[in-house]
Design a protein around this motif. Structure first.
Motif, mmCIF file in Angstrom:
data_model
loop_
_atom_site.group_PDB
_atom_site.id
_atom_site.type_symbol
_atom_site.label_atom_id
_atom_site.label_comp_id
_atom_site.label_asym_id
_atom_site.label_seq_id
_atom_site.Cartn_x
_atom_site.Cartn_y
_atom_site.Cartn_z
ATOM 1 N N GLU A 86 0.735 -1.565 -0.057
ATOM 2 C CA GLU A 86 0.058 0.119 -0.114
ATOM 3 C C GLU A 86 0.904 1.245 0.266
ATOM 4 O O GLU A 86 2.114 1.452 0.469
ATOM 5 C CB GLU A 86 -0.710 -0.629 1.511
ATOM 6 C CG GLU A 86 -1.552 -1.140 1.351
ATOM 7 C CD GLU A 86 -2.330 -1.241 3.000
ATOM 8 O OE1 GLU A 86 -1.931 -0.800 3.728
ATOM 9 O OE2 GLU A 86 -3.514 -1.848 2.925
ATOM 10 N N ARG A 87 1.075 2.762 -0.104
ATOM 11 C CA ARG A 87 0.898 3.787 -0.470
ATOM 12 C C ARG A 87 1.544 3.754 1.047
ATOM 13 O O ARG A 87 2.901 4.337 1.056
ATOM 14 C CB ARG A 87 0.198 5.038 -1.557
ATOM 15 C CG ARG A 87 -0.071 4.627 -2.157
ATOM 16 C CD ARG A 87 -1.245 6.488 -2.492
ATOM 17 N NE ARG A 87 -1.238 5.222 -4.483
ATOM 18 C CZ ARG A 87 -2.684 4.980 -4.600
ATOM 19 N NH1 ARG A 87 -2.707 4.507 -3.972
ATOM 20 N NH2 ARG A 87 -2.642 5.149 -5.992
ATOM 21 N N GLU A 88 0.445 3.844 1.688
ATOM 22 C CA GLU A 88 1.354 3.722 3.525
ATOM 23 C C GLU A 88 2.659 3.073 4.118
ATOM 24 O O GLU A 88 3.538 3.408 4.774
ATOM 25 C CB GLU A 88 -0.111 3.992 4.458
ATOM 26 C CG GLU A 88 -1.114 4.841 4.528
ATOM 27 C CD GLU A 88 -1.813 3.975 3.065
ATOM 28 O OE1 GLU A 88 -3.111 4.855 2.258
ATOM 29 O OE2 GLU A 88 -1.821 3.021 2.644
ATOM 30 N N ASP A 89 2.815 1.877 3.070
ATOM 31 C CA ASP A 89 4.239 1.172 3.148
ATOM 32 C C ASP A 89 5.204 1.966 2.754
ATOM 33 O O ASP A 89 6.729 0.866 3.137
ATOM 34 C CB ASP A 89 3.906 -0.113 2.554
ATOM 35 C CG ASP A 89 3.174 -0.740 3.157
ATOM 36 O OD1 ASP A 89 2.610 -1.836 2.419
ATOM 37 O OD2 ASP A 89 3.092 -0.955 4.311
ATOM 38 N N VAL A 118 11.654 1.789 0.055
ATOM 39 C CA VAL A 118 10.179 1.366 -0.667
ATOM 40 C C VAL A 118 9.872 1.872 -1.227
ATOM 41 O O VAL A 118 9.067 2.820 -0.282
ATOM 42 C CB VAL A 118 9.820 0.010 0.122
ATOM 43 C CG1 VAL A 118 8.352 -0.066 -0.225
ATOM 44 C CG2 VAL A 118 11.095 -1.408 0.640
ATOM 45 N N THR A 119 9.601 2.161 -2.061
ATOM 46 C CA THR A 119 8.167 3.133 -2.174
ATOM 47 C C THR A 119 7.411 2.690 -3.505
ATOM 48 O O THR A 119 7.523 1.845 -4.456
ATOM 49 C CB THR A 119 8.746 4.411 -2.990
ATOM 50 O OG1 THR A 119 9.832 5.071 -2.919
ATOM 51 C CG2 THR A 119 8.602 5.478 -3.412
ATOM 52 N N VAL A 120 5.989 3.051 -2.642
ATOM 53 C CA VAL A 120 4.605 2.149 -3.408
ATOM 54 C C VAL A 120 4.007 3.473 -3.728
ATOM 55 O O VAL A 120 3.064 3.877 -2.841
ATOM 56 C CB VAL A 120 3.820 1.638 -2.178
ATOM 57 C CG1 VAL A 120 1.957 0.849 -2.816
ATOM 58 C CG2 VAL A 120 4.656 0.477 -1.872
ATOM 59 N N SER A 121 3.371 3.082 -5.638
ATOM 60 C CA SER A 121 3.383 4.719 -5.715
ATOM 61 C C SER A 121 2.838 4.158 -7.281
ATOM 62 O O SER A 121 3.898 3.537 -8.425
ATOM 63 C CB SER A 121 4.155 5.787 -6.300
ATOM 64 O OG SER A 121 3.539 6.847 -6.822
#
Length: 122
Positions: A86-89, A118-121
Motif C-alpha cells: 500500500e502507499r502507506e508502506d 521502498v516506494t509504493v506509488s
C-alpha cells in the motif's frame, strides 16, 4: 559483532509484492533476534517484524497478514516478503539485531543496517 546490509528496495505499484533481504556482512544473524523497522518522512521509526532465533516471527498490526519474515541462517540472511503493498508502506526499511524477540522498540536494538528505500506509488 554483526554488521547488517539491507537490499531489495524498489519503486513498486500498489498491490505489488516485494522481498527485502538483510544480510550479515560480518558476524552471524543466527546469534541474534533480527527485526525489521521502517521510517517514513516526518514519522517515527516503526517496528514491522521481529524474527526469533528459532524462526518464529512477530508482526505489527499494520502489516500482519501481508508481510512475512523468515531467516536462513545458512545464508546468513533474514528476509521480509511484503505482499499487497500500500502507499502507506512507503518508507526506508531497516533491519536490526537485538536480544529479545517480539519486542519492536528501536531502543532495544543495537546493530543497524543503513536501510533500503521502498516506494509504493502508481
Amino acid at each position: 559483532q554483526v554488521q547488517l546490509v539491507e537490499s531489495g528496495g524498489a519503486l513498486v505499484q500498489p498491490g505489488d509484492s516485494l522481498t527485502l533481504a538483510c544480510e550479515a556482512s560480518a558476524g552471524t544473524v543466527g546469534s541474534y533476534v533480527i527485526a525489521w523497522f521502517r521510517q517514513a518522512p516526518g514519522r517515527k521509526r516503526e517496528g514491522v517484524s521481529s524474527v526469533c532465533l528459532g524462526g518464529t516471527a512477530y508482526y505489527s498490526n499494520s502489516v500482519k497478514g501481508r508481510f512475512f519474515a523468515s531467516r536462513d541462517n545458512a545464508k546468513n540472511t533474514v528476509s521480509l516478503q511484503m505482499n499487497t503493498l500500500e502507499r502507506e508502506d512507503t518508507a526506508i526499511y531497516y533491519c536490526a539485531a537485538g536480544p529479545t524477540c517480539g519486542v519492536l522498540n528501536p531502543e532495544d536494538y543495537t546493530h543497524w543496517g543503513r536501510g533500503t528505500q521502498v516506494t509504493v506509488s502508481s
